[in-house]
Scaffold this motif. Structure first.
Motif, mmCIF file in Angstrom:
data_model
loop_
_atom_site.group_PDB
_atom_site.id
_atom_site.type_symbol
_atom_site.label_atom_id
_atom_site.label_comp_id
_atom_site.label_asym_id
_atom_site.label_seq_id
_atom_site.Cartn_x
_atom_site.Cartn_y
_atom_site.Cartn_z
ATOM 1 N N GLU A 152 -70.423 135.027 8.434
ATOM 2 C CA GLU A 152 -71.216 133.903 8.964
ATOM 3 C C GLU A 152 -72.168 134.372 9.819
ATOM 4 N N GLN A 153 -72.164 135.168 10.834
ATOM 5 C CA GLN A 153 -73.150 135.479 11.672
ATOM 6 C C GLN A 153 -74.349 135.915 11.097
ATOM 7 N N LYS A 154 -74.543 136.683 10.079
ATOM 8 C CA LYS A 154 -75.718 137.234 9.363
ATOM 9 C C LYS A 154 -75.974 136.171 8.334
ATOM 10 N N HIS A 155 -75.245 135.347 7.872
ATOM 11 C CA HIS A 155 -76.012 134.108 7.131
ATOM 12 C C HIS A 155 -75.050 133.135 7.200
ATOM 13 N N PRO A 156 -75.694 132.174 8.136
ATOM 14 C CA PRO A 156 -75.102 131.193 8.583
ATOM 15 C C PRO A 156 -74.925 129.953 7.629
ATOM 16 N N GLU A 157 -75.436 130.043 6.445
ATOM 17 C CA GLU A 157 -75.518 129.052 5.394
ATOM 18 C C GLU A 157 -74.209 129.179 4.792
ATOM 19 N N ILE A 158 -73.404 130.379 5.055
ATOM 20 C CA ILE A 158 -72.147 130.827 4.260
ATOM 21 C C ILE A 158 -71.009 130.120 5.346
ATOM 22 N N ASP A 159 -70.118 129.124 4.564
ATOM 23 C CA ASP A 159 -69.083 128.602 5.505
ATOM 24 C C ASP A 159 -67.859 129.411 5.099
ATOM 25 N N ALA A 160 -67.304 130.430 5.877
ATOM 26 C CA ALA A 160 -66.308 131.342 5.554
ATOM 27 C C ALA A 160 -65.185 131.059 6.829
ATOM 28 N N TYR A 161 -64.101 131.161 6.263
ATOM 29 C CA TYR A 161 -62.681 131.424 7.096
ATOM 30 C C TYR A 161 -61.805 132.334 7.000
ATOM 31 N N ASP A 162 -61.376 132.656 7.833
ATOM 32 C CA ASP A 162 -60.346 133.958 7.656
ATOM 33 C C ASP A 162 -58.786 133.382 7.942
ATOM 34 N N VAL A 163 -57.834 133.882 6.979
ATOM 35 C CA VAL A 163 -56.530 133.583 6.846
ATOM 36 C C VAL A 163 -55.632 134.838 7.079
ATOM 37 N N GLN A 164 -54.322 134.587 7.597
ATOM 38 C CA GLN A 164 -53.559 135.656 7.824
ATOM 39 C C GLN A 164 -52.279 135.404 6.885
ATOM 40 N N TYR A 165 -52.372 136.435 6.005
ATOM 41 C CA TYR A 165 -51.541 136.465 4.810
ATOM 42 C C TYR A 165 -50.217 137.086 5.325
ATOM 43 N N THR A 166 -48.942 136.530 4.919
ATOM 44 C CA THR A 166 -47.689 136.983 5.436
ATOM 45 C C THR A 166 -46.945 137.697 4.432
ATOM 46 N N THR A 167 -47.531 137.649 3.009
ATOM 47 C CA THR A 167 -46.783 138.372 1.864
ATOM 48 C C THR A 167 -47.216 139.847 1.627
ATOM 49 N N LYS A 168 -46.363 140.196 1.136
ATOM 50 C CA LYS A 168 -46.315 141.657 0.293
ATOM 51 C C LYS A 168 -46.366 141.735 -1.093
ATOM 52 N N MET A 169 -47.160 142.421 -1.928
ATOM 53 C CA MET A 169 -47.018 142.534 -3.258
ATOM 54 C C MET A 169 -45.601 142.887 -3.655
ATOM 55 N N SER A 170 -45.074 143.978 -2.960
ATOM 56 C CA SER A 170 -43.618 144.459 -3.116
ATOM 57 C C SER A 170 -42.658 143.424 -3.172
ATOM 58 N N GLU A 171 -43.029 142.182 -2.575
ATOM 59 C CA GLU A 171 -41.851 141.046 -2.626
ATOM 60 C C GLU A 171 -42.236 139.840 -3.336
ATOM 61 N N MET A 172 -43.013 140.431 -4.445
ATOM 62 C CA MET A 172 -43.378 139.166 -5.208
ATOM 63 C C MET A 172 -42.163 138.396 -6.022
ATOM 64 N N ARG A 173 -41.374 139.220 -6.256
ATOM 65 C CA ARG A 173 -40.214 138.416 -7.140
ATOM 66 C C ARG A 173 -39.393 137.731 -6.193
ATOM 67 N N GLU A 174 -38.941 138.478 -5.025
ATOM 68 C CA GLU A 174 -38.225 137.476 -4.013
ATOM 69 C C GLU A 174 -38.991 136.276 -3.772
ATOM 70 N N LEU A 175 -40.243 136.250 -3.553
ATOM 71 C CA LEU A 175 -40.903 135.091 -2.852
ATOM 72 C C LEU A 175 -41.003 134.069 -4.120
ATOM 73 N N MET A 176 -41.091 134.540 -5.383
ATOM 74 C CA MET A 176 -41.116 133.548 -6.454
ATOM 75 C C MET A 176 -39.638 132.905 -6.611
ATOM 76 N N ALA A 177 -38.681 133.774 -6.446
ATOM 77 C CA ALA A 177 -37.493 133.133 -6.521
ATOM 78 C C ALA A 177 -37.075 132.342 -5.365
ATOM 79 N N SER A 178 -37.539 132.428 -4.182
ATOM 80 C CA SER A 178 -37.363 131.638 -2.983
ATOM 81 C C SER A 178 -38.023 130.423 -3.048
ATOM 82 N N THR A 179 -39.297 130.564 -3.686
ATOM 83 C CA THR A 179 -40.016 129.515 -4.056
ATOM 84 C C THR A 179 -39.464 128.243 -4.984
#
Length: 313
Positions: A152-179
Motif C-alpha cells: 500500500e505504501q509503495k502503490h497507493p492505488e492498491i487497496d490491501a488489508y491484513d487479517v489474522q488467521y487463527t486456523t491451522k491446516m492440521s486442524e482442517m477435519r476438526e474445523l469442518m466437523a465443528s462448522t
C-alpha cells in the motif's frame, strides 16, 4: 538714434482667468482620453473572458461526457490480451498460467461496472487484477501485515488489508466437523460475519468490507500450506457466506478457488461452495457461481449426495 516716447508704451496684461481656462481645458481633454482608453481596455478584457467562457460552456454542452466516457470505457480486448500474455509468461514460479487467468479475466470483462472484486492473497497477479477490473473496486486480503503495508505504501492505488488467521491446516477435519455442528447458529450460510463467532469466519476486516455486494471473489491465499500454516479453510468459508449474504446488486457471485487440486481447497470448496454451483474447473482452478440465499436457510449445499471429494471424517 531714435527717442523712445513713454507715451507710446503699451502694457499687455494676461488675465489669470484666460490662463486658467486654457489649462483646465487641457486637463479635461486628458481626462477624457484616459477615460476612453480605460473603457476600451476593460471592454476588451471582458469581451475576451466572456468569449472564452462561452466557448468553454459550448464545448462542455456539446461534449459533456467526453472525458468521463473515456475514463469509464472498458479496456480494449487487445490491452487485456496483452496483459494476460505477459503475466502468464513471467519467470515467477508461483504465477498463474494463461488457462487459469483467462476465465477470471472473462468474468471481470463481463461484470457490470463498477465491479466489486475481492481477492484473498497478494500475489504475482495483484497488479493484473487491479488493471483488469478497470473502473471497479478491487480489495486484497493478505495474512502478512508487513507485506500488505509495504504494498500500500509503495502503490497507493492498491487497496490491501491484513487479517489474522487463527486456523491451522492440521486442524482442517476438526474445523469442518465443528462448522457442521454450528451450521444453524454461528456458522450459518447467511449472516453478517463481522459479528460471527464461527471458528472459520473472518471477522476482522474493515466494517465496510462486509457491506459490499461482491461480484467476484478469488481465493488465492493464504500462501502457507504446511501443517501449522493457516490454510485456505477460512477464506473459502468466508467467500461462501459473503456470496450468499448479499443484500443488493447482482444476486449471483462468481467465486474462483486457485490451487483447486489441493486437499483443503477441494474439500472445503465441496463443503461450502458446493458441486451444484461448479460451472468450470481445471486442474488448478475451480469456478463456482453462487446465488443470494434466504436468511432462514441453514444448508450451504442443496444436493448432498453428489460430492467432489469424500467427506472429511
Amino acid at each position: 538714434m531714435k527717442n523712445v516716447n513713454p507715451s507710446n508704451t503699451r502694457l499687455i496684461l494676461l488675465h489669470p482667468y484666460i490662463q486658467k481656462q486654457g489649462s483646465s481645458n487641457r486637463l479635461w481633454l486628458l481626462a477624457f482620453i484616459s477615460f476612453l482608453t480605460t473603457a476600451f481596455v476593460v471592454t476588451l478584457i471582458y469581451t475576451r473572458e466572456y468569449s472564452t467562457t462561452a466557448v468553454s460552456a459550448t464545448t462542455a454542452a456539446t461534449f459533456p461526457s467526453a472525458t468521463t466516457a473515456y475514463s469509464n470505457a472498458p479496456l480494449p480486448s487487445t490491452v487485456i490480451n496483452t496483459l494476460l500474455h505477459y503475466a502468464s509468461r513471467s519467470n515467477d514460479s508461483f504465477r498463474m498460467s494463461y488457462s487459469e487467468l483467462k476465465p477470471i479475466s472473462d468474468v471481470l470483462r463481463k461484470c457490470s461496472s463498477p465491479c466489486n472484486f475481492l481477492v484473498f492473497g497478494l500475489t504475482h497477479e495483484t497488479f493484473l487484477w487491479k488493471a483488469l477490473n478497470h473502473n471497479g473496486r478491487t480489495v486484497f486480503i493478505d495474512e502478512n501485515r508487513y507485506y500488505a503495508a509495504y504494498v500500500e505504501q509503495k502503490h497507493p492505488e492498491i487497496d490491501a488489508y491484513d487479517v489474522q488467521y487463527t486456523t491451522k491446516m492440521s486442524e482442517m477435519r476438526e474445523l469442518m466437523a465443528s462448522t457442521r455442528e454450528q451450521v444453524r447458529n454461528e456458522c450459518r450460510p447467511v449472516q453478517n460475519l463481522l459479528f460471527s463467532e464461527c471458528k472459520l469466519a473472518i471477522n476482522d476486516l474493515p466494517n465496510h468490507a462486509y457491506e459490499v455486494d461482491w461480484d467476484v471473489i478469488l481465493v488465492d491465499g493464504p500462501r502457507e500450506d504446511w501443517p501449522n500454516g493457516p490454510g485456505r479453510m477460512s477464506a473459502i468459508f468466508t467467500a461462501g457466506v459473503l456470496a450468499r449474504s448479499k443484500k443488493g446488486g447482482n444476486p449471483k457471485t462468481h467465486v474462483f478457488v486457485h490451487d483447486f487440486c489441493g486437499e483443503v481447497e477441494r474439500a472445503y470448496s465441496e463443503e461450502f461452495l458446493c458441486r451444484e454451483n461448479l460451472v468450470e474447473s481445471t486442474e488448478k482452478l475451480g469456478h463456482f457461481v453462487l446465488e443470494r440465499m434466504d436468511p432462514n436457510s441453514f444448508h450451504f449445499c442443496g444436493n448432498r449426495t453428489h460430492r467432489l471429494h469424500h467427506p472429511v471424517h
